[in-house]
Write a protein that holds these residues in place. Structure first.
Motif, PDB file in Angstrom:
ATOM      1  N   ALA A 110     -44.363 -23.331   4.792  1.00  0.00           N
ATOM      2  CA  ALA A 110     -45.410 -24.260   5.221  1.00  0.00           C
ATOM      3  C   ALA A 110     -46.755 -23.580   5.421  1.00  0.00           C
ATOM      4  CB  ALA A 110     -44.993 -24.942   6.526  1.00  0.00           C
ATOM      5  N   ALA A 111     -46.742 -22.275   5.700  1.00  0.00           N
ATOM      6  CA  ALA A 111     -47.981 -21.538   5.964  1.00  0.00           C
ATOM      7  C   ALA A 111     -47.739 -20.073   5.675  1.00  0.00           C
ATOM      8  CB  ALA A 111     -48.426 -21.732   7.410  1.00  0.00           C
ATOM      9  N   ASN A 112     -48.792 -19.377   5.286  1.00  0.00           N
ATOM     10  CA  ASN A 112     -48.699 -17.938   5.070  1.00  0.00           C
ATOM     11  C   ASN A 112     -49.005 -17.182   6.355  1.00  0.00           C
ATOM     12  OD1 ASN A 112     -47.949 -17.369   2.327  1.00  0.00           O
ATOM     13  ND2 ASN A 112     -49.888 -18.292   1.704  1.00  0.00           N
ATOM     14  N   ILE A 113     -48.204 -16.171   6.618  1.00  0.00           N
ATOM     15  CA  ILE A 113     -48.424 -15.292   7.768  1.00  0.00           C
ATOM     16  C   ILE A 113     -48.801 -13.908   7.265  1.00  0.00           C
ATOM     17  CG2 ILE A 113     -47.094 -13.910   9.432  1.00  0.00           C
ATOM     18  CD1 ILE A 113     -46.036 -16.375  10.641  1.00  0.00           C
ATOM     19  N   ILE A 114     -49.762 -13.295   7.949  1.00  0.00           N
ATOM     20  CA  ILE A 114     -50.223 -11.944   7.627  1.00  0.00           C
ATOM     21  C   ILE A 114     -50.012 -11.064   8.858  1.00  0.00           C
ATOM     22  CG2 ILE A 114     -52.264 -10.512   7.141  1.00  0.00           C
ATOM     23  CD1 ILE A 114     -53.371 -12.944   5.586  1.00  0.00           C
ATOM     24  N   GLN A 115     -49.550  -9.837   8.634  1.00  0.00           N
ATOM     25  CA  GLN A 115     -49.522  -8.829   9.700  1.00  0.00           C
ATOM     26  C   GLN A 115     -50.244  -7.582   9.187  1.00  0.00           C
ATOM     27  OE1 GLN A 115     -46.681  -5.962  12.447  1.00  0.00           O
ATOM     28  NE2 GLN A 115     -45.683  -7.311  10.978  1.00  0.00           N
ATOM     29  N   THR A 116     -51.403  -7.289   9.751  1.00  0.00           N
ATOM     30  CA  THR A 116     -52.119  -6.074   9.366  1.00  0.00           C
ATOM     31  C   THR A 116     -51.764  -4.903  10.264  1.00  0.00           C
ATOM     32  OG1 THR A 116     -54.005  -6.785  10.718  1.00  0.00           O
ATOM     33  CG2 THR A 116     -54.084  -7.298   8.360  1.00  0.00           C
ATOM     34  N   TRP A 117     -51.168  -5.196  11.429  1.00  0.00           N
ATOM     35  CA  TRP A 117     -50.818  -4.172  12.413  1.00  0.00           C
ATOM     36  C   TRP A 117     -52.063  -3.353  12.750  1.00  0.00           C
ATOM     37  CZ3 TRP A 117     -49.369   1.313  12.699  1.00  0.00           C
ATOM     38  CH2 TRP A 117     -48.694   1.626  13.886  1.00  0.00           C
ATOM     39  N   ALA A 118     -52.108  -2.058  12.397  1.00  0.00           N
ATOM     40  CA  ALA A 118     -53.233  -1.203  12.791  1.00  0.00           C
ATOM     41  C   ALA A 118     -54.408  -1.271  11.831  1.00  0.00           C
ATOM     42  CB  ALA A 118     -52.759   0.247  12.890  1.00  0.00           C
ATOM     43  N   GLU A 143     -50.542 -11.068  13.363  1.00  0.00           N
ATOM     44  CA  GLU A 143     -50.302  -9.846  14.135  1.00  0.00           C
ATOM     45  C   GLU A 143     -51.214  -8.718  13.663  1.00  0.00           C
ATOM     46  OE1 GLU A 143     -46.526  -7.475  16.079  1.00  0.00           O
ATOM     47  OE2 GLU A 143     -46.173  -8.920  14.478  1.00  0.00           O
ATOM     48  N   GLY A 144     -52.288  -8.542  14.404  1.00  0.00           N
ATOM     49  CA  GLY A 144     -53.142  -7.382  14.203  1.00  0.00           C
ATOM     50  C   GLY A 144     -52.835  -6.350  15.281  1.00  0.00           C
ATOM     51  N   ALA A 145     -53.860  -5.661  15.739  1.00  0.00           N
ATOM     52  CA  ALA A 145     -53.688  -4.694  16.823  1.00  0.00           C
ATOM     53  C   ALA A 145     -53.777  -5.416  18.164  1.00  0.00           C
ATOM     54  CB  ALA A 145     -54.751  -3.611  16.728  1.00  0.00           C
ATOM     55  N   TYR A 146     -52.874  -5.068  19.085  1.00  0.00           N
ATOM     56  CA  TYR A 146     -52.846  -5.690  20.402  1.00  0.00           C
ATOM     57  C   TYR A 146     -53.825  -4.974  21.342  1.00  0.00           C
ATOM     58  CZ  TYR A 146     -48.434  -8.027  19.128  1.00  0.00           C
ATOM     59  OH  TYR A 146     -47.467  -8.792  18.537  1.00  0.00           O
ATOM     60  N   GLU A 147     -54.487  -5.752  22.185  1.00  0.00           N
ATOM     61  CA  GLU A 147     -55.426  -5.168  23.144  1.00  0.00           C
ATOM     62  C   GLU A 147     -54.735  -4.101  23.983  1.00  0.00           C
ATOM     63  OE1 GLU A 147     -58.863  -6.568  26.335  1.00  0.00           O
ATOM     64  OE2 GLU A 147     -57.422  -8.038  25.584  1.00  0.00           O
ATOM     65  N   GLU A 148     -55.412  -2.933  24.111  1.00  0.00           N
ATOM     66  CA  GLU A 148     -54.908  -1.774  24.850  1.00  0.00           C
ATOM     67  C   GLU A 148     -53.594  -1.237  24.285  1.00  0.00           C
ATOM     68  OE1 GLU A 148     -54.904  -2.201  29.070  1.00  0.00           O
ATOM     69  OE2 GLU A 148     -56.916  -3.043  29.141  1.00  0.00           O
ATOM     70  N   GLY A 149     -53.319  -1.536  23.024  1.00  0.00           N
ATOM     71  CA  GLY A 149     -52.096  -1.057  22.398  1.00  0.00           C
ATOM     72  C   GLY A 149     -52.047   0.460  22.336  1.00  0.00           C
ATOM     73  N   SER A 150     -50.876   1.000  22.563  1.00  0.00           N
ATOM     74  CA  SER A 150     -50.723   2.454  22.629  1.00  0.00           C
ATOM     75  C   SER A 150     -50.101   3.040  21.367  1.00  0.00           C
ATOM     76  CB  SER A 150     -49.844   2.816  23.833  1.00  0.00           C
ATOM     77  OG  SER A 150     -48.580   2.162  23.736  1.00  0.00           O
ATOM     78  N   GLU A 151     -49.638   2.198  20.446  1.00  0.00           N
ATOM     79  CA  GLU A 151     -48.865   2.699  19.309  1.00  0.00           C
ATOM     80  C   GLU A 151     -49.670   2.878  18.029  1.00  0.00           C
ATOM     81  OE1 GLU A 151     -48.076  -1.829  19.280  1.00  0.00           O
ATOM     82  OE2 GLU A 151     -48.723  -0.277  20.672  1.00  0.00           O
ATOM     83  N   TYR A 152     -50.961   2.581  18.080  1.00  0.00           N
ATOM     84  CA  TYR A 152     -51.747   2.577  16.854  1.00  0.00           C
ATOM     85  C   TYR A 152     -52.398   3.930  16.578  1.00  0.00           C
ATOM     86  CZ  TYR A 152     -51.210  -2.373  17.843  1.00  0.00           C
ATOM     87  OH  TYR A 152     -50.686  -3.597  18.141  1.00  0.00           O
ATOM     88  N   PRO A 153     -52.533   4.288  15.296  1.00  0.00           N
ATOM     89  CA  PRO A 153     -53.211   5.552  14.952  1.00  0.00           C
ATOM     90  C   PRO A 153     -54.656   5.579  15.430  1.00  0.00           C
ATOM     91  CG  PRO A 153     -52.028   4.658  13.057  1.00  0.00           C
ATOM     92  CD  PRO A 153     -52.012   3.596  14.105  1.00  0.00           C
ATOM     93  N   THR A 154     -55.320   4.413  15.347  1.00  0.00           N
ATOM     94  CA  THR A 154     -56.710   4.298  15.786  1.00  0.00           C
ATOM     95  C   THR A 154     -56.737   3.690  17.172  1.00  0.00           C
ATOM     96  OG1 THR A 154     -57.433   3.989  13.505  1.00  0.00           O
ATOM     97  CG2 THR A 154     -58.976   3.357  15.241  1.00  0.00           C
ATOM     98  N   LYS A 155     -57.241   4.418  18.140  1.00  0.00           N
ATOM     99  CA  LYS A 155     -57.311   3.940  19.523  1.00  0.00           C
ATOM    100  C   LYS A 155     -58.700   4.263  20.076  1.00  0.00           C
ATOM    101  CE  LYS A 155     -53.496   6.168  20.914  1.00  0.00           C
ATOM    102  NZ  LYS A 155     -52.655   6.495  19.766  1.00  0.00           N
TER     103      LYS A 155
END
Length: 312
Positions: A110-118, A143-155
């Motif tokens: 019904a809809a396209n979902i995108i996850q870019t993560w970091a 699903e992009g980067a979550y606010e104050e996320g600790s798991e991303y390469p770019t912080k």
């Protein structure tokens, strides 16, 4: 889960439920919980159980690469729709850096979902690409980067980055989902995170878009005569199909040159700044809907929203 679905329905909430995936395919590859052989029966069981609960959208996949799990996805959907008669919308939640558009031509999607993560720099091109697909389907930058996320390469994942992700998503023709590190991890501070700066600023974004016919917005980077920039400093714009409104997001302090004739519903255009961090609005002035005009972001702001509206 039965209880959660009922409570959500009582509060007017729609749940997107992801019943058969897991990061890295843990339910499928590692634990072998969902397989091609049992996916159909599992779908039928869920379909029967929640057939009469209208506040559910099923999300197939969940952090899985669509091209690796086609057979499981199709078996699951077939069972689900057989049991609930097709009474629920179904989408597919892909892995990081991917889109469900691999399955775009499936009737059940019904809809396209995108996850870019970091990789937030991919948001605009990925959303716009899915927006342009035929047949047209809604696009969810889920699903992009979550606010104050600790798991991303770019912080760090700052409120500014949260705003960029959201405005880029909407102005590319999609919908955006906000997330916070403390909530998805269920940290002890999750209640405080409900009031995080990025969360509150999504409320400002909502007011901007719902104050106009947002469903008539068309992504249009040609509004920029100059200054569209790119990547981390990408500026994005969309116009109303009725010619009465333009929204421009400027992701950093800058000066841009805009084509004023994109407002065609009247000869007079009212320009206004909105601070996406605070919601403060500032009228710039009224101008003719012809030629080009330069706009410079207000001092001391990290980013800015410029609204052009027809004076009718």
């Amino acid at each position: 889960l039965d209880h959660i679905v009922r409570v959500a329905q009582g509060k007017g909430l729609v749940l997107v439920i992801l019943p058969c995936g897991g990061s890295g395919g843990s339910f499928v590859d590692k634990k072998k919980i969902v397989t091609k052989e049992n996916a159909g029966a599992y779908g039928r069981w869920l379909g029967r159980r929640y057939k009469d609960m209208p506040n559910i959208v099923w999300a197939n996949g969940f952090d899985l690469k669509p091209w690796r799990y086609e057979e499981i996805a199709r078996e699951f959907v077939a069972g689900l729709q057989e049991a609930d008669g097709g009474s629920h919308l179904i989408t597919y939640h892909p892995s990081g850096g991917a889109s469900s558009s691999f399955l775009h031509h499936e009737d059940w999607l019904a809809a396209n979902i995108i996850q870019t993560w970091a990789d937030y720099l991919k948001i605009y091109p990925m959303v716009f690409s899915d927006y342009m697909r035929i047949p047209p389907k809604p696009v969810i930058m889920a699903e992009g980067a979550y606010e104050e996320g600790s798991e991303y390469p770019t912080k760090p994942i700052t409120p500014l980055l949260i705003r960029k992700q959201a405005y880029w998503s909407y102005l590319a023709g999609g919908f955006h989902t906000y997330g916070h590190n403390d909530i998805w991890r269920k940290n002890p501070t999750w209640r405080e995170a409900l009031d995080a700066p990025g969360a509150r600023q999504m409320g400002i974004l909502k007011k901007i878009f719902t104050a106009r016919h947002w469903w008539k917005l068309v992504p249009d980077q040609s509004i920029f005569a100059s200054g569209a920039s790119g990547e981390k400093t990408l500026n994005a714009s969309a116009r109303s199909a009725d010619g009465d409104s333009v929204i421009v997001y400027l992701s950093s302090p800058t000066t841009v040159l805009l084509k004023m004739n994109k407002i065609s519903a009247s000869k007079v255009v009212r320009a206004k700044w909105v601070n996406p961090e605070t919601g403060q609005e500032t009228i710039i002035g009224d101008f003719q809907n012809s030629g080009m005009r330069s706009f410079t972001t207000p001092q001391s702001q990290e980013d800015a929203v410029l609204l052009l509206d027809a004076v009718l």
